[in-house]
Enzyme design. Structure first.
Site, PDB file in Angstrom:
ATOM      1  N   ASP A  97      -8.571  10.978  10.841  1.00 51.60           N
ATOM      2  CA  ASP A  97      -8.409  10.560   9.447  1.00 51.60           C
ATOM      3  C   ASP A  97      -8.993   9.175   9.194  1.00 51.60           C
ATOM      4  O   ASP A  97      -8.312   8.298   8.656  1.00 51.60           O
ATOM      5  CB  ASP A  97      -6.914  10.567   9.102  1.00 51.60           C
ATOM      6  CG  ASP A  97      -6.674  10.678   7.599  1.00 51.60           C
ATOM      7  OD1 ASP A  97      -7.585  11.129   6.884  1.00 51.60           O
ATOM      8  OD2 ASP A  97      -5.577  10.308   7.145  1.00 51.60           O
ATOM      9  N   GLN A 151       4.932   4.261   2.717  1.00 48.06           N
ATOM     10  CA  GLN A 151       4.504   3.022   2.073  1.00 48.06           C
ATOM     11  C   GLN A 151       4.556   1.893   3.085  1.00 48.06           C
ATOM     12  O   GLN A 151       5.337   1.912   4.025  1.00 48.06           O
ATOM     13  CB  GLN A 151       5.398   2.694   0.871  1.00 48.06           C
ATOM     14  CG  GLN A 151       5.117   3.587  -0.293  1.00 48.06           C
ATOM     15  CD  GLN A 151       5.924   3.271  -1.537  1.00 48.06           C
ATOM     16  OE1 GLN A 151       5.717   3.934  -2.544  1.00 48.06           O
ATOM     17  NE2 GLN A 151       6.829   2.315  -1.511  1.00 48.06           N
ATOM     18  N   ALA A 209       0.654   5.409   0.846  1.00 50.93           N
ATOM     19  CA  ALA A 209      -0.105   6.504   1.441  1.00 50.93           C
ATOM     20  C   ALA A 209       0.626   7.805   1.150  1.00 50.93           C
ATOM     21  O   ALA A 209       1.708   7.806   0.558  1.00 50.93           O
ATOM     22  CB  ALA A 209      -0.245   6.286   2.944  1.00 50.93           C
ATOM     23  N   SER A 210       0.031   8.911   1.538  1.00 48.70           N
ATOM     24  CA  SER A 210       0.614  10.204   1.198  1.00 48.70           C
ATOM     25  C   SER A 210       1.967  10.420   1.866  1.00 48.70           C
ATOM     26  O   SER A 210       2.833  11.095   1.315  1.00 48.70           O
ATOM     27  CB  SER A 210      -0.342  11.332   1.591  1.00 48.70           C
ATOM     28  OG  SER A 210      -0.696  11.228   2.953  1.00 48.70           O
ATOM     29  N   ALA A 229       0.844  -1.198   0.000  1.00 47.39           N
ATOM     30  CA  ALA A 229       0.000   0.000   0.000  1.00 47.39           C
ATOM     31  C   ALA A 229       0.873   1.239   0.000  1.00 47.39           C
ATOM     32  O   ALA A 229       1.963   1.243   0.567  1.00 47.39           O
ATOM     33  CB  ALA A 229      -0.921   0.013   1.220  1.00 47.39           C
TER      34      ALA A 229
END
Length: 619
Positions: A356, A214, A210-211, A208
């Site tokens: 979030d 990883q 993400a911003s 995965a």
């Protein structure tokens, strides 16, 4: 998927051999183990990942940007600004990197708005291009886009708002070799060890992106457990400091130019502090442990274990959770109810909440629990603020709009010296009523309500506190997940029982005062029995009262009477006893007056008519 197979040597257990396979990761252990675990299978189906090849001119600019830069471990806007005042070259370089693509996009959007505003397909394409541009210029701007997606007071274009919400999936993947190099450097610098000393198995491809980092899967050598290893993107803290400095300077000019009431600088500072918190994985590990302690035992909630002893600022090791991302089909509503209940516990009880909870950070575990995966962006609400939020919900439920104005002052939506409360009452009333179809509070749309409140800021002196957008974002995301399978889902239906329970049982002076506002008439001091009934009776018949059978009405009345007596005798019901005595005295007076009136009529005037008349409505 290519994976790394780490084969343990019986002679030297710290050595391993790398092999690749296009199938799932296979495990080879030379030591016995009684533990069992699920084989690695990808749970990130349909996860959108794009590997972006950096152009040559961008690489040249980046080499200039990162050369001899000072890293900032915490967000201090004054220190950052003072540093870059004496180091202008990185600022100019970064402006070039972000300025060209953003200027190009703004030009295309301007041309569309001037000449092709009727072409919706073209508009959506341009908006989609923006998400791509933000993803390319860096994680800070991805986060900014996500923040703006919940600020209709700042972004008036509804299509643009919706487009920005897709940013959670528009994440560019960075090089796996670079990630593994960061992992090795962190392990070496902190523990003077190799990767193979910590992990017996490790995948070389991220599962995965993400911003900010990883995620890779591996197996701990010490206990054979499957873990997720989050590795921070390279140089992200350097980008974040300069990006936030640029955004902060721009915020001052934009607020002045557009005459916005929202404090853009405060919003950027709040965002900056949260972003730097996210960049510290040690803090995220502590957040995870605290979150598990507070909410890990809630029914239907799962919080993974975190290995704080294996976590640094740039790598985070936690339990790998098997599950599926939202939407969850027929189970979406049940899962969202779990999420809403947990969110209410976070916001209004524990005061430590996840900011979030988008679909990428939530999983449905194989046994049907809601798993929280990300703890980088967390918030805290002081107890007084929690009481004020509960009181405002109670006033909303009872449509006490004048009291809502007072709540808005306490919550920071209005300045402390705001005096024209009467002007704001009808505006608030319209905002809340337009979010409730047919005027029924049970049908209130939380998403519509948040948009309406944000819209008020354009015509009333309301300023949206920085914490507001973050809380709203988390609740709107949860409501959106449920709406994907149940168009009639409303968060207020889930929140109401929790709020009423807190009002009826919490002995804090603040909530007792809110309870008085709900139950007692402010002018007469008498009990408003319909309000009391709505608090005490959780489930009411859905049919109109005239269509309910007499037996059902009697049962409802008996239930209310039983709960009312219990409440009157409780500590929280003490304040109602004086009002109840007044009502009982009035009832006795009315019964006596009614009796004398009856006797007067039956005796044809022989018995004198009473001076006062019975109030038959109260009887």
């Amino acid at each position: 998927m290519y994976t790394v197979l780490l084969f343990l040597s019986p002679v030297n257990t710290s050595s391993f051999t790398l092999k690749s396979t296009s199938k799932s990761l296979k495990f080879h252990h030379n030591h016995s183990s009684n533990s069992t675990r699920t084989p690695i299978t990808s749970v990130f189906n349909n996860f959108h990942q794009t590997k972006y090849k950096v152009p040559l001119h961008t690489r040249i600019l980046q080499s200039t940007l990162y050369k001899n830069r000072k890293p900032f471990n915490t967000y201090n806007p004054d220190s950052i600004l003072n540093y870059y005042k004496t180091h202008p070259i990185p600022v100019v370089t970064r402006l070039l990197l972000i300025g060209f693509p953003l200027t190009q996009w703004m030009l295309s959007y301007f041309i569309y708005s001037q000449f092709s505003s009727s072409n919706r397909t073209q508009k959506l394409t341009i908006i989609n291009n923006l998400t791509t541009v933000l993803a390319k210029i860096g994680p800070t701007f991805v986060k900014v886009g996500q923040l703006l997606s919940n600020r209709p007071d700042l972004i008036k274009d509804s299509d643009l708002l919706e487009g920005l919400k897709s940013l959670q999936d528009q994440v560019l993947k960075f090089d796996d070799n670079q990630a593994l190099e960061i992992l090795q450097n962190e392990i070496k610098s902190h523990w003077n060890k190799q990767i193979s000393d910590i992990f017996s198995e490790l995948e070389e491809n991220a599962v995965a992106s993400a911003s900010l980092g990883q995620v890779y899967r591996g197996v701990l050598r010490e206990n054979g457990k499957l873990v997720a290893i989050k590795i921070q993107r390279p140089d992200i803290s350097l980008d974040a400091s300069i990006d936030l400095m640029i955004l902060r300077v721009l915020a001052v000019g934009i607020k002045k130019q557009l005459k916005l009431r929202s404090d853009l600088v405060a919003i950027i500072d709040e965002f900056g502090m949260k972003l730097f918190d996210e960049l510290n994985y040690v803090k995220e590990a502590r957040n995870c442990a605290r979150f598990k302690q507070l909410y890990g035992e809630l029914d239907g909630v799962y919080v993974p274990d975190v290995y704080q002893n294996l976590t640094t600022k740039k790598i985070l090791v936690m339990e790998f959770v098997n599950g599926t991302k939202a939407p969850w089909g027929d189970d979406s509503v049940r899962m969202t109810k779990i999420g809403v209940e947990c969110s209410l516990k976070q916001l209004l009880e524990g005061g430590f909440y996840n900011l979030d909870p988008h679909s990428g950070n939530l999983l449905r575990t194989d046994d049907g629990r809601l798993a929280y995966l990300d703890f980088g962006m967390m918030g805290e609400l002081e107890q007084q603020k929690r009481y004020e939020i509960i009181a405002s919900i109670a006033h909303l439920i009872n449509r006490e709009y004048s009291l809502l104005v007072t709540d808005f002052i306490k919550l920071g939506f209005l300045p402390d010296d705001f005096g024209d409360t009467e002007m704001l009452v009808p505006i608030l009333q319209d905002a809340f009523q337009s979010a409730t179809p047919d005027g029924k509070l049970s049908k209130l749309s939380f998403s519509a309500l948040s948009r309406n409140i944000s819209g008020i800021a354009r015509k009333a002196p309301i300023r949206l506190p920085p914490y507001y957008s973050l809380i709203i974002r988390s609740l709107v995301i949860l409501e959106g997940i449920a709406l994907s399978s149940d168009p009639n889902f409303k968060i207020i239906d889930q929140a109401y029982p929790y709020v009423t329970n807190r009002l009826l049982n919490d002995q804090s002076p603040e909530l007792l005062e809110a309870l008085k506002d709900v139950i007692l008439d402010r002018n007469s001091g008498r009990i408003r029995w319909s309000r009391l009934e709505s608090l005490l009776i959780d489930e009411k018949p859905k049919l109109p009262k005239k269509e309910i059978s007499q037996s059902a009405q009697n049962a409802l009345s008996n239930e209310f009477l039983s709960k009312a007596i219990t409440f009157f005798l409780s500590a929280n019901g003490r304040f109602l006893r004086d009002a109840l005595i007044l009502d009982l005295v009035d009832t006795i007076d009315n019964v006596g007056l009614g009796t004398v009136e009856y006797l007067h009529n039956q005796s044809f005037g022989l018995i004198p008519e009473p001076i006062d008349h019975a109030d038959t409505r109260s009887l």
